[in-house]
Design an enzyme around this catalytic site. Structure first.
Site, PDB file in Angstrom:
ATOM      1  N   CYS A 116       0.810  -1.239   0.000  1.00  0.00           N
ATOM      2  CA  CYS A 116       0.000   0.000   0.000  1.00  0.00           C
ATOM      3  C   CYS A 116       0.834   1.276   0.000  1.00  0.00           C
ATOM      4  O   CYS A 116       0.306   2.352  -0.252  1.00  0.00           O
ATOM      5  CB  CYS A 116      -0.946   0.004   1.190  1.00  0.00           C
ATOM      6  SG  CYS A 116      -2.076  -1.369   1.160  1.00  0.00           S
ATOM      7  N   HIS A 256      -3.634   7.128   2.761  1.00  0.00           N
ATOM      8  CA  HIS A 256      -3.988   5.812   2.225  1.00  0.00           C
ATOM      9  C   HIS A 256      -5.360   5.425   2.774  1.00  0.00           C
ATOM     10  O   HIS A 256      -5.638   5.631   3.959  1.00  0.00           O
ATOM     11  CB  HIS A 256      -2.932   4.794   2.636  1.00  0.00           C
ATOM     12  CG  HIS A 256      -3.287   3.394   2.268  1.00  0.00           C
ATOM     13  ND1 HIS A 256      -3.688   3.044   1.002  1.00  0.00           N
ATOM     14  CD2 HIS A 256      -3.327   2.250   3.005  1.00  0.00           C
ATOM     15  CE1 HIS A 256      -3.950   1.740   0.973  1.00  0.00           C
ATOM     16  NE2 HIS A 256      -3.742   1.247   2.179  1.00  0.00           N
ATOM     17  N   ASN A 286     -10.280  -0.143  -0.256  1.00  0.00           N
ATOM     18  CA  ASN A 286      -8.818  -0.041  -0.279  1.00  0.00           C
ATOM     19  C   ASN A 286      -8.303  -0.594  -1.607  1.00  0.00           C
ATOM     20  O   ASN A 286      -8.303  -1.807  -1.821  1.00  0.00           O
ATOM     21  CB  ASN A 286      -8.255  -0.838   0.909  1.00  0.00           C
ATOM     22  CG  ASN A 286      -6.746  -0.791   0.990  1.00  0.00           C
ATOM     23  OD1 ASN A 286      -6.073  -0.290   0.077  1.00  0.00           O
ATOM     24  ND2 ASN A 286      -6.195  -1.313   2.067  1.00  0.00           N
TER      25      ASN A 286
HETATM   26  O1  UT7 Z   1      -3.914  -1.381   3.533  1.00  0.00           O
HETATM   27  C1  UT7 Z   1      -2.996  -2.285   4.058  1.00  0.00           C
HETATM   28  C2  UT7 Z   1      -2.956  -2.256   5.528  1.00  0.00           C
HETATM   29  N1  UT7 Z   1      -4.162  -2.795   6.078  1.00  0.00           N
HETATM   30  C3  UT7 Z   1      -4.807  -2.160   7.038  1.00  0.00           C
HETATM   31  O2  UT7 Z   1      -4.421  -1.070   7.404  1.00  0.00           O
HETATM   32  C4  UT7 Z   1      -5.975  -2.861   7.692  1.00  0.00           C
HETATM   33  C5  UT7 Z   1      -5.850  -2.747   9.187  1.00  0.00           C
HETATM   34  N2  UT7 Z   1      -6.883  -3.497   9.911  1.00  0.00           N
HETATM   35  C6  UT7 Z   1      -8.174  -3.104   9.933  1.00  0.00           C
HETATM   36  O3  UT7 Z   1      -8.548  -2.156   9.288  1.00  0.00           O
HETATM   37  C7  UT7 Z   1      -9.119  -3.852  10.835  1.00  0.00           C
HETATM   38  O4  UT7 Z   1      -8.380  -4.699  11.671  1.00  0.00           O
HETATM   39  C8  UT7 Z   1     -10.195  -4.686  10.074  1.00  0.00           C
HETATM   40  C9  UT7 Z   1     -11.172  -3.774   9.385  1.00  0.00           C
HETATM   41  C10 UT7 Z   1      -9.516  -5.612   9.075  1.00  0.00           C
HETATM   42  C11 UT7 Z   1     -10.973  -5.535  11.067  1.00  0.00           C
HETATM   43  O5  UT7 Z   1     -11.563  -4.693  12.069  1.00  0.00           O
HETATM   44  P1  UT7 Z   1     -11.364  -5.041  13.615  1.00  0.00           P
HETATM   45  O6  UT7 Z   1     -12.109  -4.005  14.342  1.00  0.00           O
HETATM   46  O7  UT7 Z   1      -9.891  -5.150  13.883  1.00  0.00           O
HETATM   47  O8  UT7 Z   1     -12.101  -6.405  13.745  1.00  0.00           O
HETATM   48  P2  UT7 Z   1     -11.507  -7.798  14.271  1.00  0.00           P
HETATM   49  O9  UT7 Z   1     -10.651  -8.423  13.245  1.00  0.00           O
HETATM   50  O10 UT7 Z   1     -10.961  -7.621  15.642  1.00  0.00           O
HETATM   51  O11 UT7 Z   1     -12.835  -8.655  14.393  1.00  0.00           O
HETATM   52  C12 UT7 Z   1     -13.853  -8.366  15.380  1.00  0.00           C
HETATM   53  C13 UT7 Z   1     -14.982  -9.325  15.227  1.00  0.00           C
HETATM   54  C14 UT7 Z   1     -14.554 -10.784  15.197  1.00  0.00           C
HETATM   55  O12 UT7 Z   1     -15.537 -11.547  15.842  1.00  0.00           O
HETATM   56  P3  UT7 Z   1     -15.350 -12.039  17.355  1.00  0.00           P
HETATM   57  O13 UT7 Z   1     -14.102 -12.860  17.377  1.00  0.00           O
HETATM   58  O14 UT7 Z   1     -15.234 -10.781  18.165  1.00  0.00           O
HETATM   59  O15 UT7 Z   1     -16.599 -12.810  17.622  1.00  0.00           O
HETATM   60  C15 UT7 Z   1     -14.547 -11.108  13.729  1.00  0.00           C
HETATM   61  O16 UT7 Z   1     -14.758 -12.494  13.483  1.00  0.00           O
HETATM   62  O17 UT7 Z   1     -15.664  -9.086  13.996  1.00  0.00           O
HETATM   63  C16 UT7 Z   1     -15.720 -10.291  13.231  1.00  0.00           C
HETATM   64  N3  UT7 Z   1     -15.645  -9.970  11.822  1.00  0.00           N
HETATM   65  C17 UT7 Z   1     -16.724  -9.616  11.102  1.00  0.00           C
HETATM   66  N4  UT7 Z   1     -18.019  -9.501  11.420  1.00  0.00           N
HETATM   67  C18 UT7 Z   1     -18.874  -9.100  10.452  1.00  0.00           C
HETATM   68  C19 UT7 Z   1     -14.553  -9.920  11.027  1.00  0.00           C
HETATM   69  N5  UT7 Z   1     -14.902  -9.544   9.790  1.00  0.00           N
HETATM   70  C20 UT7 Z   1     -16.243  -9.351   9.810  1.00  0.00           C
HETATM   71  C21 UT7 Z   1     -17.178  -8.953   8.841  1.00  0.00           C
HETATM   72  N6  UT7 Z   1     -18.475  -8.842   9.203  1.00  0.00           N
HETATM   73  N7  UT7 Z   1     -16.826  -8.656   7.564  1.00  0.00           N
END
Ligand code: UT7
Length: 332
Positions: A116, A256, A286
């Site tokens: 990125c 970004h 993204n």
């Molecule tokens: O561009 C390159 C660099 N990349 C980035 O900068 C991305 C950085 N990371 C992020 O933006 C975030 O970590 C994400 C958007 C990818 C994820 O958000 P998060 O707030 O960190 O969520 P998480 O991974 O901690 O997941 C929280 C919960 C989980 O469920 P439990 O374990 O709490 O029951 C996931 O299974 O949300 C669940 N989950 C979803 N639920 C509904 C994960 N993806 C989804 C989804 N819909 N699409």
């Protein structure tokens, strides 16, 4: 002689017509609009559809726009650098394909891969060729067909990314306008948290790697988020300090577009109002190497000569960086 800076003198962009909304994703994976919007800020993204179309096909549209806008002779372009993580092929470079398809018959070119942060890396590299006087017309492309490496069964990654591509023309400027400064960083230890497991020389493609879905984006989102939110804000703040920029005299932040929450953290660290920040993540998601040039493309008409613009990115590698541009022309 006054110092030569590399100035952006035109911007082109392209996003595919096909939209994939959060509602569309709800039919494919267990997710919902509220989760995606609140966690990322994304509402829809574009998907490049059509047999045999790759990153170069989007890039050619962006390059052609630059040629049409400026009336420049394609034969005058000397170099094209393409920042992409989804090249058309492992080799040859996508830059070579673009120069051929766009008729840039006198240009040499190559790809760079810094995930990125690729567009900032490529812009900085290209600027050196202008500053030394070696070249006078360079096109820098940033774009990705992320849909080609997305697992549409993995709700944690497939909701984030989209396809798109932007391009800028760089020319010499001796009046103090152009790319003034860049800070570029990397930490390869971060590769564990964001990568594609197979398809490279460590693990070439086999039937097993395909069956195991190892050719898709693998991301440990929370860890990447923690590094991104700190490092992107820090590096943007550093470039402000190093160039005597303040929240008042920065005209635009071009961040970004990975996550609206990361964008907000960077904006807050820089002390900027929301109106000074380019945000189109809600429409495109993204697009990896495409996010920064696509912002410049969409905001081009609002940009004025002398605007202080700060670009900031964070991505796989890990890689991150920030660039300070004194904008060189009034947008139309
Ligand atoms: O561009 C390159 C660099 N990349 C980035 O900068 C991305 C950085 N990371 C992020 O933006 C975030 O970590 C994400 C958007 C990818 C994820 O958000 P998060 O707030 O960190 O969520 P998480 O991974 O901690 O997941 C929280 C919960 C989980 O469920 P439990 O374990 O709490 O029951 C996931 O299974 O949300 C669940 N989950 C979803 N639920 C509904 C994960 N993806 C989804 C989804 N819909 N699409």
């Amino acid at each position: 002689m006054s110092k030569i800076h590399a100035a952006i003198t035109a911007v082109g962009g392209y996003v595919p017509e096909d939209k994939m909304t959060n509602a569309d994703l709800e039919k494919i994976v267990e997710t919902n609009d509220e989760w995606i919007t609140s966690r990322t800020g994304i509402k829809e993204r574009r998907i490049l559809k059509g047999e045999g179309l790759g990153t170069s096909d989007m890039a050619v549209h962006a390059v052609q726009q630059i040629i049409d806008k400026t009336g420049i002779d394609p034969l005058d372009i000397e170099l094209l650098i393409c920042a992409t993580t989804t090249p058309d092929f492992t080799f040859p470079a996508t830059a070579n394909v673009i120069t051929d398809k766009a008729g840039l018959k006198n240009a040499w070119g190559y790809d760079i891969n810094a995930a990125c942060s690729g567009f900032i890396y490529a812009l900085t590299i290209a600027a050196q060729f202008i500053e030394t006087g070696k070249h006078k017309k360079i096109i820098v492309v940033g774009g990705d067909k992320m849909s080609s490496i997305l697992n549409f069964e993995d709700r944690a990654t497939c909701i984030i990314f989209g396809d798109g591509c932007g391009a800028v023309l760089l020319e010499p400027n001796t009046d103090g306008f152009g790319i003034i400064d860049s800070i570029l960083k990397s930490d390869g230890a971060g590769r564990a948290y964001l990568h594609q497991k197979a398809g490279g020389s460590v693990k070439p493609a086999t039937i097993e790697t395909v069956m195991n879905k190892e050719h898709f984006v693998y991301q440990e989102g929370q860890t990447v988020f923690k590094f991104a939110v700190t490092n992107m804000a820090d590096v943007a703040y550093q470039i402000m300090q190093r160039n005597e920029l303040t929240s008042d005299n920065v005209t635009w932040l071009v961040p970004h577009q990975a996550n609206k929450r990361i964008i907000d953290a960077t904006r807050e660290r820089m002390g900027l109002d929301e109106e000074k920040v380019m945000v189109n993540i809600q429409r495109y998601g993204n697009t990896t190497n495409g996010t920064l040039p696509l912002c410049l493309w969409e905001w081009e008409s609002k940009l004025r000569k002398g605007d202080n613009i700060v670009l900031a990115a964070f991505g796989g590698g890990f890689t991150w960086g920030s660039t300070y541009i004194k904008w060189a022309y009034d947008g139309k």
